[in-house]
Motif scaffolding. Structure first.
Motif, mmCIF file in Angstrom:
data_model
loop_
_atom_site.group_PDB
_atom_site.id
_atom_site.type_symbol
_atom_site.label_atom_id
_atom_site.label_comp_id
_atom_site.label_asym_id
_atom_site.label_seq_id
_atom_site.Cartn_x
_atom_site.Cartn_y
_atom_site.Cartn_z
ATOM 1 N N ALA A 56 0.831 -1.207 0.000
ATOM 2 C CA ALA A 56 0.000 0.000 0.000
ATOM 3 C C ALA A 56 0.864 1.256 0.000
ATOM 4 C CB ALA A 56 -0.937 -0.012 1.208
ATOM 5 N N ALA A 57 1.916 1.258 0.813
ATOM 6 C CA ALA A 57 2.817 2.413 0.857
ATOM 7 C C ALA A 57 3.503 2.622 -0.490
ATOM 8 C CB ALA A 57 3.845 2.231 1.969
ATOM 9 N N GLU A 58 3.910 1.538 -1.120
ATOM 10 C CA GLU A 58 4.525 1.624 -2.450
ATOM 11 C C GLU A 58 3.538 2.208 -3.453
ATOM 12 O OE1 GLU A 58 7.063 1.631 -5.505
ATOM 13 O OE2 GLU A 58 7.684 0.988 -3.502
ATOM 14 N N THR A 59 2.283 1.834 -3.363
ATOM 15 C CA THR A 59 1.270 2.373 -4.257
ATOM 16 C C THR A 59 1.132 3.875 -4.063
ATOM 17 O OG1 THR A 59 0.110 0.250 -4.142
ATOM 18 C CG2 THR A 59 -1.123 2.114 -5.029
ATOM 19 N N VAL A 60 1.165 4.320 -2.824
ATOM 20 C CA VAL A 60 1.089 5.760 -2.533
ATOM 21 C C VAL A 60 2.274 6.486 -3.171
ATOM 22 C CG1 VAL A 60 1.139 7.502 -0.698
ATOM 23 C CG2 VAL A 60 -0.267 5.447 -0.428
ATOM 24 N N ALA A 61 3.470 5.930 -3.038
ATOM 25 C CA ALA A 61 4.651 6.554 -3.649
ATOM 26 C C ALA A 61 4.460 6.688 -5.159
ATOM 27 C CB ALA A 61 5.908 5.751 -3.327
ATOM 28 N N ARG A 62 3.937 5.662 -5.784
ATOM 29 C CA ARG A 62 3.727 5.696 -7.230
ATOM 30 C C ARG A 62 2.645 6.693 -7.606
ATOM 31 N NH1 ARG A 62 6.099 0.800 -9.832
ATOM 32 N NH2 ARG A 62 7.353 -0.075 -8.165
ATOM 33 N N MET A 63 1.631 6.824 -6.766
ATOM 34 C CA MET A 63 0.600 7.834 -7.015
ATOM 35 C C MET A 63 1.199 9.242 -6.976
ATOM 36 S SD MET A 63 -2.579 6.252 -4.838
ATOM 37 C CE MET A 63 -3.670 7.656 -5.126
ATOM 38 N N MET A 77 -0.334 -3.193 -10.169
ATOM 39 C CA MET A 77 -0.445 -1.965 -9.408
ATOM 40 C C MET A 77 -0.148 -0.757 -10.290
ATOM 41 S SD MET A 77 1.956 -0.468 -6.446
ATOM 42 C CE MET A 77 3.234 -0.927 -7.558
ATOM 43 N N ASP A 78 0.848 -0.875 -11.146
ATOM 44 C CA ASP A 78 1.199 0.231 -12.036
ATOM 45 C C ASP A 78 0.025 0.589 -12.949
ATOM 46 O OD1 ASP A 78 3.756 0.303 -10.938
ATOM 47 O OD2 ASP A 78 4.630 -0.954 -12.514
ATOM 48 N N ARG A 79 -0.626 -0.420 -13.502
ATOM 49 C CA ARG A 79 -1.804 -0.172 -14.356
ATOM 50 C C ARG A 79 -2.896 0.531 -13.562
ATOM 51 N NH1 ARG A 79 -1.251 -5.596 -16.073
ATOM 52 N NH2 ARG A 79 -3.049 -6.078 -14.778
ATOM 53 N N TRP A 80 -3.110 0.092 -12.306
ATOM 54 C CA TRP A 80 -4.142 0.698 -11.464
ATOM 55 C C TRP A 80 -3.809 2.165 -11.190
ATOM 56 C CZ3 TRP A 80 -4.316 3.049 -6.704
ATOM 57 C CH2 TRP A 80 -5.591 3.245 -6.164
ATOM 58 N N VAL A 81 -2.570 2.457 -10.851
ATOM 59 C CA VAL A 81 -2.158 3.840 -10.565
ATOM 60 C C VAL A 81 -2.370 4.709 -11.795
ATOM 61 C CG1 VAL A 81 -0.165 5.315 -10.054
ATOM 62 C CG2 VAL A 81 -0.539 3.239 -8.720
ATOM 63 N N GLU A 82 -1.996 4.210 -12.963
ATOM 64 C CA GLU A 82 -2.177 4.973 -14.196
ATOM 65 C C GLU A 82 -3.653 5.180 -14.508
ATOM 66 O OE1 GLU A 82 0.139 2.488 -16.757
ATOM 67 O OE2 GLU A 82 1.976 3.626 -16.382
ATOM 68 N N ARG A 83 -4.458 4.156 -14.276
ATOM 69 C CA ARG A 83 -5.896 4.259 -14.548
ATOM 70 C C ARG A 83 -6.566 5.245 -13.598
ATOM 71 N NH1 ARG A 83 -10.047 0.832 -12.418
ATOM 72 N NH2 ARG A 83 -8.332 -0.341 -11.553
ATOM 73 N N LEU A 84 -6.223 5.155 -12.306
ATOM 74 C CA LEU A 84 -6.829 6.046 -11.311
ATOM 75 C C LEU A 84 -6.388 7.488 -11.540
ATOM 76 C CD1 LEU A 84 -8.678 5.981 -8.789
ATOM 77 C CD2 LEU A 84 -6.582 5.961 -7.429
ATOM 78 N N ASN A 85 -5.106 7.674 -11.860
ATOM 79 C CA ASN A 85 -4.558 8.993 -12.174
ATOM 80 C C ASN A 85 -4.946 10.033 -11.118
ATOM 81 O OD1 ASN A 85 -3.075 10.826 -13.642
ATOM 82 N ND2 ASN A 85 -4.792 11.394 -14.952
ATOM 83 N N ARG A 86 -4.620 9.726 -9.861
ATOM 84 C CA ARG A 86 -4.966 10.617 -8.756
ATOM 85 C C ARG A 86 -3.745 10.814 -7.862
ATOM 86 N NH1 ARG A 86 -9.804 8.467 -5.501
ATOM 87 N NH2 ARG A 86 -10.742 8.766 -7.529
ATOM 88 N N THR A 87 -3.531 12.034 -7.433
ATOM 89 C CA THR A 87 -2.457 12.334 -6.484
ATOM 90 C C THR A 87 -2.970 12.022 -5.084
ATOM 91 O OG1 THR A 87 -1.665 14.097 -7.927
ATOM 92 C CG2 THR A 87 -0.920 14.150 -5.636
ATOM 93 N N PRO A 88 -2.165 11.345 -4.256
ATOM 94 C CA PRO A 88 -2.633 10.999 -2.911
ATOM 95 C C PRO A 88 -2.694 12.238 -2.012
ATOM 96 C CG PRO A 88 -0.330 10.427 -3.129
ATOM 97 C CD PRO A 88 -0.796 10.889 -4.492
#
Length: 136
Positions: A56-63, A77-88
């Motif tokens: 989860a922390a890694e996902t936040v960093a990527r966001m 996870m990378d695909r999800w971050v790109e799809r969501l396209n949201r800054t944490p």
């Protein structure tokens, strides 16, 4: 420990967690995962919860745009971050930092397991890299 390397997604638990992201369109899974680790407080932190917390922390960093290593293990996870396209939010980033720090503090089963491993230095470097990308 179902790990084949020192990277955050080089274990079964984190990889499974990353696939679970595909079913959500918001940060609810990230938030609940971080809260689960934080909620342990000073009690013994089990390795699977820690591995998910690091995912989860890694996902936040990527966001935040701080991608780190991208490979077949991080692809879901990378695909999800790109799809969501949201800054944490700053609060989500703060929680991610708290989680990393908690995992690196006793009592933590994951810390114990890695401390006993020949790959401890590589794992510790991976944790330092994540903290830096979170901005901590």
């Amino acid at each position: 420990m179902g790990a084949w390397g020192s990277g955050i997604f080089e274990n079964d638990t984190a990889s499974d967690w990353a696939f679970d992201l595909d079913g959500v369109n918001d940060t609810s899974l990230i938030e609940s995962t971080l809260e689960k680790v934080i909620g342990v407080g000073a009690e013994y932190l089990q390795a699977p919860d820690a591995e998910e917390g690091l995912a989860a922390a890694e996902t936040v960093a990527r966001m935040k745009g701080q991608w780190g290593t991208r490979d077949s293990y991080t692809e879901p996870m990378d695909r999800w971050v790109e799809r969501l396209n949201r800054t944490p939010s700053s609060e989500l980033v703060r929680k991610a930092v708290v989680v990393v720090d908690r995992i690196l503090s006793e009592p933590s089963e994951l810390l114990e397991l890695w401390t006993e491993s020949e790959e401890y230095d590589a794992w510790k470097a991976s944790m330092s890299n994540l903290r830096a990308r979170l901005g901590a």
